[in-house]
Design an enzyme around this catalytic site. Structure first.
Site, PDB file in Angstrom:
ATOM      1  N   HIS A  18       0.827  -1.215   0.000  1.00 20.94           N
ATOM      2  CA  HIS A  18       0.000   0.000   0.000  1.00 20.94           C
ATOM      3  C   HIS A  18       0.862   1.266   0.000  1.00 20.94           C
ATOM      4  O   HIS A  18       1.224   1.770   1.057  1.00 20.94           O
ATOM      5  CB  HIS A  18      -0.909  -0.065   1.242  1.00 20.94           C
ATOM      6  CG  HIS A  18      -1.987   0.955   1.274  1.00 20.94           C
ATOM      7  ND1 HIS A  18      -3.120   0.807   2.034  1.00 20.94           N
ATOM      8  CD2 HIS A  18      -2.116   2.159   0.663  1.00 20.94           C
ATOM      9  CE1 HIS A  18      -3.906   1.858   1.889  1.00 20.94           C
ATOM     10  NE2 HIS A  18      -3.308   2.702   1.060  1.00 20.94           N
ATOM     11  N   HIS A  20       1.294   5.167  -1.996  1.00 22.84           N
ATOM     12  CA  HIS A  20       0.798   6.166  -2.948  1.00 22.84           C
ATOM     13  C   HIS A  20       1.999   6.855  -3.579  1.00 22.84           C
ATOM     14  O   HIS A  20       2.723   7.576  -2.889  1.00 22.84           O
ATOM     15  CB  HIS A  20      -0.107   7.190  -2.258  1.00 22.84           C
ATOM     16  CG  HIS A  20      -1.361   6.585  -1.686  1.00 22.84           C
ATOM     17  ND1 HIS A  20      -2.513   6.423  -2.428  1.00 22.84           N
ATOM     18  CD2 HIS A  20      -1.645   6.080  -0.454  1.00 22.84           C
ATOM     19  CE1 HIS A  20      -3.452   5.859  -1.667  1.00 22.84           C
ATOM     20  NE2 HIS A  20      -2.948   5.628  -0.464  1.00 22.84           N
ATOM     21  N   LEU A  21       2.219   6.614  -4.883  1.00 20.06           N
ATOM     22  CA  LEU A  21       3.378   7.215  -5.569  1.00 20.06           C
ATOM     23  C   LEU A  21       3.006   8.483  -6.327  1.00 20.06           C
ATOM     24  O   LEU A  21       3.889   9.157  -6.861  1.00 20.06           O
ATOM     25  CB  LEU A  21       4.052   6.200  -6.494  1.00 20.06           C
ATOM     26  CG  LEU A  21       4.756   5.028  -5.787  1.00 20.06           C
ATOM     27  CD1 LEU A  21       5.392   4.092  -6.812  1.00 20.06           C
ATOM     28  CD2 LEU A  21       5.807   5.527  -4.800  1.00 20.06           C
ATOM     29  N   ASP A 112      -8.400   2.561  -3.413  1.00 20.58           N
ATOM     30  CA  ASP A 112      -8.010   3.301  -2.213  1.00 20.58           C
ATOM     31  C   ASP A 112      -8.181   4.789  -2.427  1.00 20.58           C
ATOM     32  O   ASP A 112      -7.802   5.354  -3.427  1.00 20.58           O
ATOM     33  CB  ASP A 112      -6.589   2.992  -1.786  1.00 20.58           C
ATOM     34  CG  ASP A 112      -6.342   3.564  -0.408  1.00 20.58           C
ATOM     35  OD1 ASP A 112      -7.318   3.797   0.319  1.00 20.58           O
ATOM     36  OD2 ASP A 112      -5.196   3.799  -0.070  1.00 20.58           O
ATOM     37  N   HIS A 192      -5.402  -1.010   5.730  1.00 21.20           N
ATOM     38  CA  HIS A 192      -5.250  -0.189   6.954  1.00 21.20           C
ATOM     39  C   HIS A 192      -6.332  -0.373   8.031  1.00 21.20           C
ATOM     40  O   HIS A 192      -7.123   0.512   8.289  1.00 21.20           O
ATOM     41  CB  HIS A 192      -5.049   1.285   6.624  1.00 21.20           C
ATOM     42  CG  HIS A 192      -5.992   1.921   5.641  1.00 21.20           C
ATOM     43  ND1 HIS A 192      -7.340   1.763   5.679  1.00 21.20           N
ATOM     44  CD2 HIS A 192      -5.739   2.749   4.608  1.00 21.20           C
ATOM     45  CE1 HIS A 192      -7.879   2.477   4.708  1.00 21.20           C
ATOM     46  NE2 HIS A 192      -6.928   3.080   4.050  1.00 21.20           N
ATOM     47  N   ASN A 238      -6.495   8.927   6.959  1.00 20.74           N
ATOM     48  CA  ASN A 238      -7.591   7.958   6.791  1.00 20.74           C
ATOM     49  C   ASN A 238      -7.058   6.553   6.982  1.00 20.74           C
ATOM     50  O   ASN A 238      -6.091   6.204   6.314  1.00 20.74           O
ATOM     51  CB  ASN A 238      -8.151   8.020   5.366  1.00 20.74           C
ATOM     52  CG  ASN A 238      -8.955   9.259   5.104  1.00 20.74           C
ATOM     53  OD1 ASN A 238      -9.254  10.035   5.990  1.00 20.74           O
ATOM     54  ND2 ASN A 238      -9.288   9.455   3.843  1.00 20.74           N
ATOM     55  N   ASP A 265       0.819   2.666   3.675  1.00 19.52           N
ATOM     56  CA  ASP A 265      -0.117   3.720   3.252  1.00 19.52           C
ATOM     57  C   ASP A 265       0.628   5.055   3.111  1.00 19.52           C
ATOM     58  O   ASP A 265       0.101   6.120   3.451  1.00 19.52           O
ATOM     59  CB  ASP A 265      -1.306   3.854   4.218  1.00 19.52           C
ATOM     60  CG  ASP A 265      -2.466   4.635   3.604  1.00 19.52           C
ATOM     61  OD1 ASP A 265      -2.430   4.928   2.395  1.00 19.52           O
ATOM     62  OD2 ASP A 265      -3.412   4.962   4.344  1.00 19.52           O
TER      63      ASP A 265
END
Ligand code: NCD
Ligand code: ZN
Ligand code: ZN
Ligand code: ZN
Length: 390
Positions: A18, A20-21, A112, A192, A238, A265
């Site tokens: 998990h 985020h790029l 997501d 998560h 979140n 995350d």
């Protein structure tokens, strides 16, 4: 090159389910290149890049772009996560089969940033995923129960006048999806997990043979809604930071295998989106370069996990869940290895500005943490060494 490893712990390369790029769309906060550097420095040899980019990764063109860009950078295997639905508003299933069979060979699908709220759509996604042998990773928050929510629903949020985000918003969706996954004979992965009640739901579902796995973030293992008292939006995330008793239950659930693994995350945000009032700030925090240290602090120092257990939750289980045959497992003699070397006794001080990410939104600013990643090897080649990308 010879890597001196006396007194250190050699682990299989970490796998993050998990991350985020932010590419495409928010290259001002992170790119595949900077995020890959952060991953290598954090000890990761594979990351799953979340689908809530701009445009959304809901088709083969975008997932293939992300995959190819990851290969070009070459610091970590970047596995794009495909969106379950078209766009982020999610009324129609995306072409999961096309993405699964594309060059990127998408193995995990998620929205997501938004959960699949409609139960019929979720049922169809799960049935489709069984046919494709992929996994649906659900971002578990019932959206109608979190409208306007700013913080964990409880005493602290009430005192500050924030609309609360109830634990039941997460637990009700996880329970629903476990039942639907069992019905569809599908593999479900829960993103998560943040509440003690969700751990109970997972234990119940696993007991009756549901093919469900779950992840917990480092920040939900360590931080609590006590952080609300700082008013600093770096702590807004979140799902929200919960209570100390939730965090304690998450640590035990991870140690006992009710929660399978740790996922970061990692959510980079621009200064203007974080350095603002709480209600306007975007949720999310950096995680790739601090994950190992937070796990060392919360799980190893407390005696809940030994280093063999760390290998399980940071590498083996995420590799199994994400269907990566070449990660998270012992290697044969002569085979190029994915490895992470950790100095368990060394400490370091976190400085957001010094992290490889473009964004600097770490909730651990100025904290001294145990566990230093001294080397990362991707297929036998050094990608990071002593805090520098190779
Ligand atoms: C995620 C992000 O920034 O993309 N933020 C977060 O707080 N985890 C999106 C999300 O999961 O809601
Ligand atoms: Zn999420
Ligand atoms: Zn969300
Ligand atoms: Zn996320």
């Amino acid at each position: 090159e010879i890597v001196e490893a006396g007194g250190q712990v050699l682990l299989p390369g970490f796998v993050d389910l998990h991350t985020h790029l932010r590419e495409p769309g928010r290259e001002d906060t992170e790119t595949i290149e900077t995020g890959s550097a952060a991953a290598a420095l954090g000890g990761y040899t594979a990351v799953f890049a979340m689908a809530n980019t701009d445009p959304v990764a809901d088709n083969a063109v975008i997932v293939d772009h992300v995959w190819r860009r990851g290969q070009e950078v070459g610091l970590v295997d970047v596995h794009p996560v495909g969106a379950v639905t078209v766009g982020l508003k999610g009324e129609k299933l995306a072409e999961l089969g096309t993405m699964a069979k594309s060059q990127a060979q998408v193995k995990v699908f998620s929205d997501d940033g938004l959960c699949v709220a409609d139960p019929l759509l979720m049922r169809r996604a799960l049935e489709y995923s069984t046919a494709l042998d992929v996994v649906i990773a659900q971002h578990a928050e019932e959206p109608r129960l979190t409208v306007g929510a700013q913080a964990h629903e409880g005493e602290r949020a009430a005192r500050l006048g924030y609309t609360g985000w109830p634990a039941a918003a997460e637990e009700s969706i996880v329970a629903r999806d476990c039942l639907l996954a069992r019905h569809a004979n599908a593999r479900l992965h829960v993103c998560h997990v943040s509440t003690s009640g969700t751990a109970d739901v997972l234990a119940w579902a696993k007991d009756r043979g549901t093919k469900v796995s779950a992840e917990v973030t480092p920040h939900h293992l360590l931080l609590t809604d006590e952080r609300l008292a700082t008013y600093d939006p770096v702590n807004k995330v979140n799902p929200p930071l919960r209570t100390e008793s939730d965090a304690e239950k998450l640590r035990t659930a991870l140690a006992e295998g009710v929660i399978d693994c740790v996922a970061t995350d990692h959510a980079p945000h621009a200064v203007q989106d974080k350095d603002t009032e709480w209600s306007a700030a975007r949720p999310g925090m950096l995680g790739l370069q601090t994950a190992l240290s937070i796990v060392a602090e919360t799980m190893v120092r407390t005696g809940l996990l030994d280093w063999r257990g760390v290998a399980r939750v940071m590498s083996e289980r995420p590799a199994e869940i994400g269907n990566l045959a070449d990660q998270g497992r012992p290697i044969a003699v002569g085979e190029p290895a994915n490895l992470t070397l950790v100095d368990p006794d060394a400490e370091w001080t976190v400085r957001g500005a010094e992290l490889a990410s473009i964004a600097a939104n770490t909730p651990y600013e100025g904290m001294r943490l145990p566990g230093v990643v001294t080397a990362t090897l991707l297929r036998g080649r050094l990608t990071a060494r002593d805090g520098k990308v190779c």
